[in-house]
Design a protein around this motif. Structure first.
Motif, PDB file in Angstrom:
ATOM      1  N   GLY A  15       2.078  -4.730  -4.886  1.00 50.09           N
ATOM      2  CA  GLY A  15       2.889  -5.940  -4.970  1.00 50.09           C
ATOM      3  C   GLY A  15       2.401  -7.100  -4.147  1.00 50.09           C
ATOM      4  N   SER A  16       1.687  -6.831  -3.052  1.00 50.64           N
ATOM      5  CA  SER A  16       1.233  -7.944  -2.206  1.00 50.64           C
ATOM      6  C   SER A  16      -0.011  -7.529  -1.442  1.00 50.64           C
ATOM      7  N   GLY A  17      -0.546  -8.456  -0.677  1.00 51.53           N
ATOM      8  CA  GLY A  17      -1.652  -8.153   0.221  1.00 51.53           C
ATOM      9  C   GLY A  17      -2.859  -7.567  -0.487  1.00 51.53           C
ATOM     10  N   LEU A  18      -3.402  -6.526   0.113  1.00 48.44           N
ATOM     11  CA  LEU A  18      -4.634  -5.922  -0.386  1.00 48.44           C
ATOM     12  C   LEU A  18      -4.450  -5.297  -1.773  1.00 48.44           C
ATOM     13  N   GLY A  19      -3.330  -4.616  -1.987  1.00 51.51           N
ATOM     14  CA  GLY A  19      -3.105  -3.971  -3.279  1.00 51.51           C
ATOM     15  C   GLY A  19      -3.095  -4.985  -4.409  1.00 51.51           C
ATOM     16  N   PHE A  36       1.971  -0.200  -9.025  1.00 46.71           N
ATOM     17  CA  PHE A  36       3.077   0.664  -8.570  1.00 46.71           C
ATOM     18  C   PHE A  36       3.497   0.180  -7.179  1.00 46.71           C
ATOM     19  N   ASP A  37       4.751  -0.178  -7.035  1.00 48.10           N
ATOM     20  CA  ASP A  37       5.245  -0.692  -5.744  1.00 48.10           C
ATOM     21  C   ASP A  37       6.736  -0.445  -5.680  1.00 48.10           C
ATOM     22  N   LYS A  38       7.277  -0.457  -4.464  1.00 47.79           N
ATOM     23  CA  LYS A  38       8.728  -0.277  -4.347  1.00 47.79           C
ATOM     24  C   LYS A  38       9.484  -1.594  -4.580  1.00 47.79           C
ATOM     25  N   GLY A  59       8.790   2.080  -7.832  1.00 45.69           N
ATOM     26  CA  GLY A  59       9.084   3.413  -7.320  1.00 45.69           C
ATOM     27  C   GLY A  59       8.583   3.563  -5.904  1.00 45.69           C
ATOM     28  N   ASP A  60       8.762   4.769  -5.383  1.00 42.19           N
ATOM     29  CA  ASP A  60       8.449   5.063  -3.982  1.00 42.19           C
ATOM     30  C   ASP A  60       7.302   6.072  -3.934  1.00 42.19           C
ATOM     31  N   VAL A  61       6.237   5.750  -3.214  1.00 44.21           N
ATOM     32  CA  VAL A  61       5.082   6.663  -3.169  1.00 44.21           C
ATOM     33  C   VAL A  61       5.413   7.993  -2.492  1.00 44.21           C
ATOM     34  N   ARG A  62       6.556   8.052  -1.799  1.00 43.20           N
ATOM     35  CA  ARG A  62       6.937   9.322  -1.171  1.00 43.20           C
ATOM     36  C   ARG A  62       7.529  10.303  -2.175  1.00 43.20           C
ATOM     37  N   GLY A  86      -4.876   4.736  -3.908  1.00 48.08           N
ATOM     38  CA  GLY A  86      -3.779   4.930  -2.964  1.00 48.08           C
ATOM     39  C   GLY A  86      -3.888   3.853  -1.894  1.00 48.08           C
ATOM     40  N   ASN A  87      -2.848   3.039  -1.763  1.00 50.65           N
ATOM     41  CA  ASN A  87      -2.970   1.854  -0.901  1.00 50.65           C
ATOM     42  C   ASN A  87      -1.688   1.518  -0.148  1.00 50.65           C
ATOM     43  N   ALA A  88      -0.516   1.891  -0.676  1.00 56.64           N
ATOM     44  CA  ALA A  88       0.745   1.543  -0.006  1.00 56.64           C
ATOM     45  C   ALA A  88       0.734   2.118   1.406  1.00 56.64           C
ATOM     46  N   LEU A 155       0.851   6.659  16.041  1.00 53.86           N
ATOM     47  CA  LEU A 155       1.321   7.065  14.709  1.00 53.86           C
ATOM     48  C   LEU A 155       0.389   6.528  13.627  1.00 53.86           C
ATOM     49  N   TYR A 156       0.113   5.226  13.688  1.00 50.27           N
ATOM     50  CA  TYR A 156      -0.723   4.612  12.642  1.00 50.27           C
ATOM     51  C   TYR A 156      -2.156   5.128  12.717  1.00 50.27           C
ATOM     52  N   VAL A 157      -2.713   5.159  13.934  1.00 49.03           N
ATOM     53  CA  VAL A 157      -4.119   5.569  14.075  1.00 49.03           C
ATOM     54  C   VAL A 157      -4.287   7.024  13.611  1.00 49.03           C
ATOM     55  N   SER A 159      -2.424   8.540  11.405  1.00 53.54           N
ATOM     56  CA  SER A 159      -2.236   8.609   9.943  1.00 53.54           C
ATOM     57  C   SER A 159      -3.498   8.175   9.217  1.00 53.54           C
ATOM     58  N   LYS A 160      -4.185   7.164   9.735  1.00 47.55           N
ATOM     59  CA  LYS A 160      -5.400   6.696   9.056  1.00 47.55           C
ATOM     60  C   LYS A 160      -6.566   7.666   9.304  1.00 47.55           C
ATOM     61  N   HIS A 161      -6.614   8.286  10.487  1.00 42.84           N
ATOM     62  CA  HIS A 161      -7.593   9.366  10.683  1.00 42.84           C
ATOM     63  C   HIS A 161      -7.308  10.512   9.704  1.00 42.84           C
ATOM     64  N   GLY A 187      -8.273  -6.161  10.023  1.00 38.52           N
ATOM     65  CA  GLY A 187      -7.013  -6.890   9.974  1.00 38.52           C
ATOM     66  C   GLY A 187      -7.004  -8.029   8.972  1.00 38.52           C
ATOM     67  N   MET A 188      -5.813  -8.321   8.457  1.00 36.08           N
ATOM     68  CA  MET A 188      -5.628  -9.470   7.547  1.00 36.08           C
ATOM     69  C   MET A 188      -4.155  -9.839   7.527  1.00 36.08           C
ATOM     70  N   ASP A 189      -3.908 -11.087   7.213  1.00 37.18           N
ATOM     71  CA  ASP A 189      -2.545 -11.614   7.149  1.00 37.18           C
ATOM     72  C   ASP A 189      -1.900 -11.179   5.835  1.00 37.18           C
ATOM     73  N   THR A 190      -0.997 -10.218   5.906  1.00 38.70           N
ATOM     74  CA  THR A 190      -0.299  -9.717   4.714  1.00 38.70           C
ATOM     75  C   THR A 190       1.174  -9.499   5.044  1.00 38.70           C
ATOM     76  N   ASP A 191       1.871  -8.872   4.122  1.00 37.66           N
ATOM     77  CA  ASP A 191       3.296  -8.555   4.301  1.00 37.66           C
ATOM     78  C   ASP A 191       3.492  -7.151   4.889  1.00 37.66           C
TER      79      ASP A 191
HETATM   80  N1  LIG Z   1      -2.941  -5.923   6.957  1.00 37.74           N
HETATM   81  C1  LIG Z   1      -3.838  -5.366   7.762  1.00 37.74           C
HETATM   82  O1  LIG Z   1      -4.201  -5.907   8.811  1.00 37.74           O
HETATM   83  C2  LIG Z   1      -4.452  -4.027   7.362  1.00 37.74           C
HETATM   84  C3  LIG Z   1      -5.602  -3.606   8.064  1.00 37.74           C
HETATM   85  C4  LIG Z   1      -6.195  -2.392   7.707  1.00 37.74           C
HETATM   86  C5  LIG Z   1      -5.642  -1.608   6.700  1.00 37.74           C
HETATM   87  N2  LIG Z   1      -4.514  -2.047   6.044  1.00 37.74           N
HETATM   88  C6  LIG Z   1      -3.959  -1.165   5.008  1.00 37.74           C
HETATM   89  O2  LIG Z   1      -3.911  -1.863   3.784  1.00 37.74           O
HETATM   90  C7  LIG Z   1      -2.923  -1.238   2.946  1.00 37.74           C
HETATM   91  C8  LIG Z   1      -2.111  -2.334   2.248  1.00 37.74           C
HETATM   92  O3  LIG Z   1      -1.375  -3.053   3.202  1.00 37.74           O
HETATM   93  P1  LIG Z   1      -1.245  -4.646   3.208  1.00 37.74           P
HETATM   94  O4  LIG Z   1      -1.731  -5.107   4.530  1.00 37.74           O
HETATM   95  O5  LIG Z   1      -1.788  -5.211   1.976  1.00 37.74           O
HETATM   96  O6  LIG Z   1       0.369  -4.779   3.280  1.00 37.74           O
HETATM   97  P2  LIG Z   1       1.469  -5.288   2.214  1.00 37.74           P
HETATM   98  O7  LIG Z   1       2.776  -4.941   2.834  1.00 37.74           O
HETATM   99  O8  LIG Z   1       1.218  -6.699   1.837  1.00 37.74           O
HETATM  100  O9  LIG Z   1       1.245  -4.359   0.957  1.00 37.74           O
HETATM  101  C9  LIG Z   1       1.745  -3.034   0.930  1.00 37.74           C
HETATM  102  C10 LIG Z   1       2.662  -2.853  -0.270  1.00 37.74           C
HETATM  103  O10 LIG Z   1       3.106  -1.493  -0.242  1.00 37.74           O
HETATM  104  C11 LIG Z   1       4.449  -1.474  -0.694  1.00 37.74           C
HETATM  105  N3  LIG Z   1       5.081  -0.270  -0.169  1.00 37.74           N
HETATM  106  C12 LIG Z   1       5.383   0.027   1.107  1.00 37.74           C
HETATM  107  N4  LIG Z   1       5.986   1.222   1.183  1.00 37.74           N
HETATM  108  C13 LIG Z   1       6.066   1.704  -0.082  1.00 37.74           C
HETATM  109  C14 LIG Z   1       6.575   2.889  -0.648  1.00 37.74           C
HETATM  110  N5  LIG Z   1       7.167   3.834   0.114  1.00 37.74           N
HETATM  111  N6  LIG Z   1       6.475   3.072  -1.990  1.00 37.74           N
HETATM  112  C15 LIG Z   1       5.918   2.104  -2.775  1.00 37.74           C
HETATM  113  N7  LIG Z   1       5.415   0.950  -2.279  1.00 37.74           N
HETATM  114  C16 LIG Z   1       5.495   0.751  -0.951  1.00 37.74           C
HETATM  115  C17 LIG Z   1       5.074  -2.752  -0.149  1.00 37.74           C
HETATM  116  O11 LIG Z   1       6.205  -3.137  -0.913  1.00 37.74           O
HETATM  117  C18 LIG Z   1       3.902  -3.737  -0.258  1.00 37.74           C
HETATM  118  O12 LIG Z   1       3.973  -4.495  -1.467  1.00 37.74           O
HETATM  119  C19 LIG Z   1      -2.133  -0.294   3.829  1.00 37.74           C
HETATM  120  O13 LIG Z   1      -2.554   1.044   3.577  1.00 37.74           O
HETATM  121  C20 LIG Z   1      -2.532  -0.722   5.237  1.00 37.74           C
HETATM  122  O14 LIG Z   1      -2.438   0.337   6.156  1.00 37.74           O
HETATM  123  C21 LIG Z   1      -3.927  -3.237   6.347  1.00 37.74           C
END
Ligand SMILES: NC(=O)c1ccc[n+]([C@@H]2O[C@H](COP(=O)([O-])OP(=O)(O)OC[C@H]3O[C@@H](n4cnc5c(N)ncnc54)[C@H](O)[C@@H]3O)[C@@H](O)[C@H]2O)c1
Length: 264
Positions: A15-19, A36-38, A59-62, A86-88, A155-157, A159-161, A187-191
């Protein structure tokens, strides 16, 4: 030449950011994509922008059932599935061990790992039959935090490992039919949000952290990347003709490996 011509993808967290940037670039490369996004609102905007190239699934990736629905939609709407991205994800906003009460550590772990790790596992499971049929691939979004400390709290570190472990183990288990790889952006400016259990569901990295400034000042290449800057690696790994020999690897596009101190 389009690298993903006639391929079909599912992208989670689309829905936003990298995905969203991955969906847009995949469509430019000739793919059709199930987003696919929530968030139904984000999906509606994406559909308005990309039209017939995209089907959306809220939907929810969980949830195993929701992952199944997303993969089934790809086959119903577009006839096949070639790549599951897989990106959420959720971030922990650098909550450290000393500063987090034990009960929040426990509930924050459950919520964050359920999205960042279980979500990828359930997605891989749902995509398995269709990817076997197409001899397709999985691409998982990891992070600089998949390799280095300081890109989040424990927690985050962790999970990514764990995501690196998933890439290696699934590449081993699913060969030779399915390739499995990861991309590690910085890093990047996202939601990007955090777990509700830590009170972080309503803050976004782009507003809570001066991420552009940190990246421009502190990253090796001195740039504040946009999500679009990272998507080339997804195209490369997804494209069979470009990556026929590539599985079990994580492409580190973060540039953090050259820094003495790892942040972002
Ligand atoms: N932004 C950063 O600085 C950064 C840096 C490194 C890695 N990442 C990774 O990039 C990936 C994408 O994040 P982003 O920064 O684009 O953030 P984002 O919030 O803009 O995008 C993530 C999307 O995932 C959706 N989402 C969250 N939980 C969900 C769920 N349970 N089910 C379905 N959808 C769900 C959100 O609605 C959102 O649209 C993540 O895995 C994040 O860890 C981000």
């Amino acid at each position: 030449m389009s690298w993903l011509q006639d391929d079909v993808a599912v992208v989670t967290g689309a829905g936003s950011g990298l995905g969203r940037a991955v969906v847009e670039r995949f469509a430019e490369e000739g793919a059709r994509v199930v987003a696919f996004d929530k968030s139904e609102d984000k999906l509606r905007l994406l559909k308005e922008s990309l039209g017939d190239a995209v089907e959306t699934v809220a939907g929810d990736v969980r949830s195993a059932a929701d992952n199944d629905r997303a993969c089934a939609r790809a086959v119903e709407a577009f006839g096949r599935l070639d790549v599951f991205v897989g990106n959420a994800g959720l971030w922990d906003f650098n909550r450290s061990l000393p500063d987090t009460p034990a009960d929040e550590l426990a509930s924050g772990f459950d919520e964050l790992f359920a999205v960042n790790v279980k979500g990828y596992l359930l997605g891989a499971k749902a995509a398995l039959p269709a990817l076997r049929a197409s001899r397709g691939s999985l691409v998982l979004t990891l992070s600089n935090a998949a390799f280095y400390p300081g890109g989040g709290g424990p927690l985050y570190v962790a999970s990514k490992h764990a995501g690196v472990g998933l890439v290696k183990q699934l590449a081993y288990e699913l060969a030779p039919e399915i390739r499995v790889n990861g991309v590690a952006p910085g890093g990047m400016d996202t939601d990007l949000r955090g777990p509700a259990a830590l009170g972080l569901a309503d803050v976004a990295i782009g507003t809570a952290v001066p991420i552009d400034e940190l990246m421009a000042r502190g990253s090796a290449l001195r740039i504040a990347p946009r999500p679009q800057d990272y998507v080339g690696a997804y195209v490369l790994l997804a494209a069979r003709a470009q990556s026929r020999t590539v599985t079990g690897t994580v492409v580190d596009v973060s540039s953090f490996g050259t820094l003495p101190r790892h942040q972002g």
